[in-house]
Design a protein around this motif. Structure first.
Motif, PDB file in Angstrom:
ATOM      1  N   MET A   1       0.821  -1.185   0.000  1.00  0.00           N
ATOM      2  CA  MET A   1       0.000   0.000   0.000  1.00  0.00           C
ATOM      3  C   MET A   1       0.867   1.252   0.000  1.00  0.00           C
ATOM      4  O   MET A   1       0.376   2.343   0.124  1.00  0.00           O
ATOM      5  CB  MET A   1      -0.902  -0.040   1.234  1.00  0.00           C
ATOM      6  N   GLY A   2       2.157   1.090  -0.088  1.00  0.00           N
ATOM      7  CA  GLY A   2       3.042   2.248  -0.110  1.00  0.00           C
ATOM      8  C   GLY A   2       2.924   3.014  -1.419  1.00  0.00           C
ATOM      9  O   GLY A   2       2.727   2.441  -2.479  1.00  0.00           O
ATOM     10  N   THR A   3       3.028   4.325  -1.308  1.00  0.00           N
ATOM     11  CA  THR A   3       2.993   5.155  -2.512  1.00  0.00           C
ATOM     12  C   THR A   3       4.363   5.764  -2.715  1.00  0.00           C
ATOM     13  O   THR A   3       5.096   6.019  -1.755  1.00  0.00           O
ATOM     14  CB  THR A   3       1.952   6.291  -2.376  1.00  0.00           C
ATOM     15  N   THR A   4       4.692   5.995  -3.951  1.00  0.00           N
ATOM     16  CA  THR A   4       5.979   6.610  -4.248  1.00  0.00           C
ATOM     17  C   THR A   4       5.749   8.097  -4.502  1.00  0.00           C
ATOM     18  O   THR A   4       4.731   8.501  -5.052  1.00  0.00           O
ATOM     19  CB  THR A   4       6.620   5.965  -5.491  1.00  0.00           C
ATOM     20  N   LEU A   5       6.689   8.877  -4.070  1.00  0.00           N
ATOM     21  CA  LEU A   5       6.597  10.318  -4.290  1.00  0.00           C
ATOM     22  C   LEU A   5       7.253  10.623  -5.628  1.00  0.00           C
ATOM     23  O   LEU A   5       8.446  10.421  -5.823  1.00  0.00           O
ATOM     24  CB  LEU A   5       7.274  11.070  -3.154  1.00  0.00           C
ATOM     25  N   THR A   6       6.458  11.105  -6.527  1.00  0.00           N
ATOM     26  CA  THR A   6       6.911  11.323  -7.903  1.00  0.00           C
ATOM     27  C   THR A   6       7.716  12.615  -7.989  1.00  0.00           C
ATOM     28  O   THR A   6       7.598  13.497  -7.125  1.00  0.00           O
ATOM     29  CB  THR A   6       5.702  11.408  -8.848  1.00  0.00           C
ATOM     30  N   PRO A   7       8.487  12.763  -9.051  1.00  0.00           N
ATOM     31  CA  PRO A   7       9.217  14.015  -9.271  1.00  0.00           C
ATOM     32  C   PRO A   7       8.263  15.220  -9.384  1.00  0.00           C
ATOM     33  O   PRO A   7       8.610  16.326  -8.966  1.00  0.00           O
ATOM     34  CB  PRO A   7       9.957  13.781 -10.578  1.00  0.00           C
ATOM     35  N   GLU A   8       7.078  14.993  -9.911  1.00  0.00           N
ATOM     36  CA  GLU A   8       6.110  16.098 -10.009  1.00  0.00           C
ATOM     37  C   GLU A   8       5.695  16.573  -8.618  1.00  0.00           C
ATOM     38  O   GLU A   8       5.553  17.778  -8.378  1.00  0.00           O
ATOM     39  CB  GLU A   8       4.877  15.646 -10.794  1.00  0.00           C
TER      40      GLU A   8
END
Length: 66
Positions: A1-8
């Motif tokens: 359920m982890g989300t990645t923090l995008t460059p945007e």
């Protein structure tokens, strides 16, 4: 359920951080200028007070002359 923090996300975060910092600095400078203006106005409106001349009195009771 982890989300990645995008460059945007980081780009938007950086932009918002810079905007928040700039707003904080501008508001702080405006409030400082306002306080200084109010203080200057108060000191210029105060009437000049003559210096108080104080005389020394003895510490004990003064003798009564009859």
């Amino acid at each position: 359920m982890g989300t990645t923090l995008t460059p945007e996300f980081w780009r938007q975060f950086a932009v918002l951080l810079v905007i928040a910092t700039a707003v904080t600095v501008v508001v702080s400078a405006a409030l400082d200028a306002l306080v200084l203006r109010i203080r200057a106005r108060r000191t210029s409106q105060r009437p000049s007070v003559s210096p108080v001349v104080r005389t020394r009195r003895p510490a004990g009771r003064t003798p009564v002359h009859h």
